[in-house]
Each structure stands twice: as C-alpha cells, then as structure tokens.
Design an enzyme around this catalytic site. Structure first.
Site, mmCIF file in Angstrom:
data_model
loop_
_atom_site.group_PDB
_atom_site.id
_atom_site.type_symbol
_atom_site.label_atom_id
_atom_site.label_comp_id
_atom_site.label_asym_id
_atom_site.label_seq_id
_atom_site.Cartn_x
_atom_site.Cartn_y
_atom_site.Cartn_z
ATOM 1 N N SER A 63 0.839 -1.198 0.000
ATOM 2 C CA SER A 63 0.000 0.000 0.000
ATOM 3 C C SER A 63 0.873 1.246 0.000
ATOM 4 O O SER A 63 1.834 1.326 0.760
ATOM 5 C CB SER A 63 -0.902 0.024 1.240
ATOM 6 O OG SER A 63 -1.569 1.269 1.339
ATOM 7 N N THR A 66 1.978 3.432 3.303
ATOM 8 C CA THR A 66 2.989 3.008 4.277
ATOM 9 C C THR A 66 4.303 3.682 3.916
ATOM 10 O O THR A 66 4.553 3.997 2.749
ATOM 11 C CB THR A 66 3.192 1.468 4.299
ATOM 12 O OG1 THR A 66 3.785 1.069 3.058
ATOM 13 C CG2 THR A 66 1.881 0.726 4.521
ATOM 14 N N VAL A 68 7.514 2.671 3.742
ATOM 15 C CA VAL A 68 8.450 1.993 2.830
ATOM 16 C C VAL A 68 7.914 1.987 1.406
ATOM 17 O O VAL A 68 8.657 2.223 0.452
ATOM 18 C CB VAL A 68 8.776 0.566 3.326
ATOM 19 C CG1 VAL A 68 9.673 -0.172 2.347
ATOM 20 C CG2 VAL A 68 9.433 0.627 4.703
ATOM 21 N N CYS A 69 6.618 1.763 1.244
ATOM 22 C CA CYS A 69 6.021 1.776 -0.093
ATOM 23 C C CYS A 69 6.120 3.166 -0.720
ATOM 24 O O CYS A 69 6.438 3.310 -1.906
ATOM 25 C CB CYS A 69 4.563 1.341 -0.031
ATOM 26 S SG CYS A 69 4.311 -0.332 0.580
ATOM 27 N N ALA A 70 5.857 4.179 0.076
ATOM 28 C CA ALA A 70 5.962 5.559 -0.406
ATOM 29 C C ALA A 70 7.396 5.881 -0.804
ATOM 30 O O ALA A 70 7.647 6.483 -1.854
ATOM 31 C CB ALA A 70 5.466 6.524 0.669
#
Length: 184
Positions: A63, A66, A68-70
């Site tokens: 997602s 979050t 780390v994803c961003a």
C-alpha cells in the site's frame, strides 16, 4: 466452475522477522511475465500488453499508505526520469483514487500507479499474495524488471516486507554500461 486452489510457494518472506505465507509462483529471470489487467487512475483497465515495446519496472507494494512503499515509489520515480524506453508501474491494493492522490501530492510524474481493484488474480499469478499475518489479502514487496518482450531481466521478492528493495540491482539491468545509483 471450480476455483483455482491457492498453493503456498516455498520462498521465505517475513514481516518484521515473522514468516509470511505467499500464494502463487514468483516469476524468475528469463521467464516471460504473466499477462495482467489492472486499473489506472482513470478507472480504465490496463494490461501488460498496453506497454508493448517498452521496458517495464514493476514496483509491487502492499500500500502506498505506508512509509516503505511511499519511499520506494519516490525513488523509482526519480530513477524513471533518467531511463529511456522504460515505464515504472507501481502496483498495489490501493484504490486508484488514493494512488493518484498520493502521486499528485508527492509530485510524482514518472510512475504509473495501477490498482489491483479488478485484477486481484495478479497477486497469485505473480506469487506475491499474502495469505496470513495482518497483511493477508495484500501483496508482498517485490520488484520485477521486464524487457520489451516481457521477459524477466531482474526479479526480487524482498525478504522482509518492511525493507526496501535493492534499487541498484533492479536499475543495473536497465543500464548495463553505467549502473544507475539511487541516493539513500
């Protein structure tokens, strides 16, 4: 009609060190990537074939909401501006509205966000479907780099979902003479 049974793959992936069960088979280097249909920011179906003739970086994340994803999306956005004949696809379970809002707010213009909204079979077909833990129903973190013919050049199923991928390894296959480095 019978439903295809989920089979746990043998790859070891963790979430903060705790084992995670994944369903499906993660594509290997030299294999042809499975076809997919996902949803873009305009709620249109987009297929792997839509990017025919281009190299593709598939940044698969649980997602964008979050850290780390961003971060991985920002870093691949930065790298994408320096790549030729290459698209960076950010694939997550987020709704297209949320993905687009994130990209606009962050000023990310070099990535294409794609949602699993109507393409949930992608998770099993790409071996990233989380079967257990609090993230059940989302994807594990992974990066695939495909050539113009959808053959896998680089495949990384990140060992712990809370960790960032190896950007340099993914981008190196796109820059064989000069490895493209991402600043940490």
């Amino acid at each position: 009609m019978t439903k295809k049974k989920d089979v746990a793959n043998k790859v070891t992936v963790t979430l903060d060190g705790a084992p995670v069960t994944l369903y499906g088979t993660f594509p290997a280097v030299k294999q042809t990537a499975p076809a997919f249909t996902l949803v873009d920011k305009d709620l249109k179906d987009v297929t792997l074939q839509s990017f025919e003739g281009k190299r593709k970086v598939l940044n698969i994340v649980p997602s964008l909401d979050t850290a780390v994803c961003a971060t991985s999306t920002r870093k691949f956005n930065e790298a994408a501006s320096k790549l030729t004949n290459t698209v960076v696809l950010v694939i997550s379970a987020d709704l297209p509205f949320a993905m687009n809002r994130f990209c606009v707010a962050e000023g990310l213009e070099n990535v294409i966000p794609l949602s699993l909204m109507r393409g949930r079979d992608f998770m099993r077909n790409y071996g990233v479907k989380i079967a257990d833990t609090v993230l059940a129903g989302l994807t594990a973190r992974a990066v695939l780099v495909l050539d113009e013919h959808d053959r896998v050049l680089h495949a990384e199923l990140v060992s712990d979902i809370t960790h960032e991928p190896n950007y340099d390894a993914a981008l190196a296959v796109l820059q064989p003479k000069e490895q493209l480095k991402i600043e940490n």
